[in-house]
Design a protein around this motif. Structure first.
Motif, mmCIF file in Angstrom:
data_model
loop_
_atom_site.group_PDB
_atom_site.id
_atom_site.type_symbol
_atom_site.label_atom_id
_atom_site.label_comp_id
_atom_site.label_asym_id
_atom_site.label_seq_id
_atom_site.Cartn_x
_atom_site.Cartn_y
_atom_site.Cartn_z
ATOM 1 N N LYS A 258 0.840 -1.190 0.000
ATOM 2 C CA LYS A 258 0.000 0.000 0.000
ATOM 3 C C LYS A 258 0.876 1.242 0.000
ATOM 4 C CE LYS A 258 -3.405 2.426 2.893
ATOM 5 N NZ LYS A 258 -4.179 2.360 4.143
ATOM 6 N N THR A 259 0.558 2.176 -0.902
ATOM 7 C CA THR A 259 1.293 3.438 -0.955
ATOM 8 C C THR A 259 0.839 4.337 0.191
ATOM 9 O OG1 THR A 259 1.515 3.309 -3.365
ATOM 10 C CG2 THR A 259 1.787 5.474 -2.343
ATOM 11 N N GLU A 260 1.758 4.718 1.043
ATOM 12 C CA GLU A 260 1.442 5.565 2.186
ATOM 13 C C GLU A 260 1.521 7.037 1.790
ATOM 14 O OE1 GLU A 260 0.306 4.447 4.905
ATOM 15 O OE2 GLU A 260 0.735 2.295 4.651
ATOM 16 N N LEU A 261 0.600 7.815 2.351
ATOM 17 C CA LEU A 261 0.630 9.258 2.117
ATOM 18 C C LEU A 261 1.776 9.873 2.912
ATOM 19 C CD1 LEU A 261 -3.200 10.016 2.424
ATOM 20 C CD2 LEU A 261 -1.897 9.562 0.342
ATOM 21 N N ASP A 262 2.264 11.016 2.450
ATOM 22 C CA ASP A 262 3.357 11.656 3.185
ATOM 23 C C ASP A 262 2.848 12.177 4.526
ATOM 24 O OD1 ASP A 262 2.806 14.771 2.955
ATOM 25 O OD2 ASP A 262 2.341 13.895 1.008
ATOM 26 N N ALA A 263 3.763 12.351 5.464
ATOM 27 C CA ALA A 263 3.405 12.707 6.839
ATOM 28 C C ALA A 263 2.646 14.025 6.910
ATOM 29 C CB ALA A 263 4.672 12.774 7.697
ATOM 30 N N HIS A 264 3.028 15.007 6.094
ATOM 31 C CA HIS A 264 2.354 16.307 6.120
ATOM 32 C C HIS A 264 0.895 16.173 5.726
ATOM 33 C CE1 HIS A 264 1.663 20.565 5.780
ATOM 34 N NE2 HIS A 264 1.399 20.476 4.483
ATOM 35 N N LEU A 265 0.625 15.387 4.678
ATOM 36 C CA LEU A 265 -0.756 15.207 4.244
ATOM 37 C C LEU A 265 -1.559 14.446 5.284
ATOM 38 C CD1 LEU A 265 -2.740 15.730 1.985
ATOM 39 C CD2 LEU A 265 -1.989 13.619 0.870
ATOM 40 N N GLU A 266 -0.942 13.467 5.922
ATOM 41 C CA GLU A 266 -1.623 12.716 6.984
ATOM 42 C C GLU A 266 -1.978 13.638 8.148
ATOM 43 O OE1 GLU A 266 -2.863 9.883 7.161
ATOM 44 O OE2 GLU A 266 -1.894 8.542 5.726
ATOM 45 N N ASN A 267 -1.063 14.520 8.515
ATOM 46 C CA ASN A 267 -1.339 15.464 9.604
ATOM 47 C C ASN A 267 -2.481 16.407 9.241
ATOM 48 O OD1 ASN A 267 0.711 14.399 11.207
ATOM 49 N ND2 ASN A 267 2.243 15.844 10.442
#
Length: 398
Positions: free
Chosen positions: A32-41
């Protein structure tokens, strides 16, 4: 029609590949492609903002309208795009009841007049409450509701679209991986032909080489197509991630807007409470001109010898009508010397005990001072009736 069928088939294939990818991810069979940390926040902050906005909105509605039945009725009228019927609020209902009671008791009496003044003040408070609710609904509730029903729904829509693009991207990665594995397992050229004559062997070798070339070409095309699909889905995913990120960063602007709305709400509350306070101060001043008769439970105090003494109490802001000017000097003279004087009763007074004398406004009685009696009281006489009377209810006559 042919275009629509093809489009429908393509959409069905896309939905199927997303479903397969999602299922394999749940079972741990696909990456699974994980979203970058900034977008997750940003996503976490947006969800938190939505949850707390809902709670604040709900509790504010309860504060402004505590009756759940009325809230439900107003909700249905709002959904039907109709104006809710105008009804009196609790303060206005109480005020109207007081006014009706005062008119029935007699506006000319102290109690009736006081009821009417209290009722008018309660209706003023009811009007101020209505203005406060209207202002809060426009400047506070509406912006919060618009965020939940507008901006956040747009965020949810783009977030769902980002999830679909992410599934398409991961499905394309899986497809490319499988194509490369199949290409690596293609039939090698060195296959051993079965025994037979030279012509058969030559034909067999030719067929093997032909099929091998076709096989390699087919999987090479699959790999190329999979790489192109991956490149396209990666581009679409990146574009959608950027759109979603820009929308989520707009939450900061939402917070700033909600802060301004919060200031408006606080200002509306401050105005409302200030109006209520001023109305009650004015009412207290008006009632200060109407001395009140207190029940024996409130105006009796026990002296050292066990005797009870009744003390009439007036609001601190109220002037004492019978202790000013000539009347004041007259009471002082009466208390210092023996004798009796005529006095006119200013207000009705109900005796709080058997040792007191009930009074009727405008009647004339005889009053005298008794040694040892509290300075706020005199002994009153009406025919054969005799009892203590409060000075503040009397006006000495010459």
């Amino acid at each position: 029609m042919d275009f629509n069928v093809k489009r429908l088939a393509a959409d069905a294939g896309t939905l199927f590949s997303r479903a397969v990818q999602f299922t394999e991810e749940k079972f741990g069979q696909a990456e699974k492609t994980e979203l970058d940390a900034h977008l997750e926040n940003l996503l976490t902050r947006a969800e938190c903002t939505k949850q707390w906005t809902e709670k604040i909105l709900k509790q504010t509605e309860v504060l402004l309208q505590p009756n759940p039945n009325v809230r439900i009725e107003e909700f249905f009228y709002e959904k039907l795009d109709k104006k809710a019927p105008t009804r009196m609020n609790n303060h206005e209902l109480l005020g109207q009841s007081m006014i009706d009671s005062g008119n029935d008791s007699g506006p000319g009496t102290a109690y009736g007049n006081a009821l009417i003044k209290c009722g008018e003040t309660e209706k003023q408070i009811g009007g101020a409450e209505r203005e406060f609710i209207q202002s809060s609904a426009i400047n506070f509730l509406t912006p919060f509701r618009n965020f939940l029903e507008g901006d956040f729904k747009t965020i949810l829509k783009e977030r769902k679209l980002l999830q679909n693009k992410r599934l398409d991207l991961d499905a394309a990665k899986t497809k490319l991986k499988k194509a490369k594995m199949a290409d690596a397992r293609a039939l090698p050229l060195g296959s051993t032909p079965p025994p037979g004559d030279a012509g058969y062997v030559a034909n067999f070798s030719f067929m093997v080489n032909f099929l091998h070339v076709k096989w390699l070409k087919m999987w090479a095309e699959e790999v190329t197509k999979a790489e192109q699909d991956l490149k396209m889905t990666q581009s679409e995913f990146d574009r959608q991630a950027e759109i979603t990120r820009l929308l989520l960063e707009g939450i900061s602007s939402t917070h700033a807007h909600h802060l301004r709305c919060l200031n408006d709400f606080v200002e509306a509350q401050m105005t409302y409470y200030a109006q209520c306070y001023q109305y009650m101060v004015d009412l207290q001043k008006q009632l200060g001109n109407f001395p009140s008769a207190f029940s024996s439970n409130n105006n009796q105090s026990t002296a050292s010898g066990g005797a009870s003494v009744s003390v009439p109490i007036l609001p601190l802001s109220a002037p004492l009508p019978s202790t000013t000017g000539n009347a004041s000097s007259g009471f002082t003279e009466l208390q210092n010397f023996s004798g009796s004087r005529k006095a006119r009763v200013l207000y009705d007074y109900d005796a709080a005990g058997s040792n007191e004398l009930s009074l009727l406004a405008d009647e004339v009685i005889m009053v005298s001072s008794v040694p040892g009696m509290d300075s706020d009281w005199l002994m009153g006489e009406r025919g054969t009736q005799k009892g203590k009377v409060p000075i503040t209810y009397l006006e000495l006559l010459n």
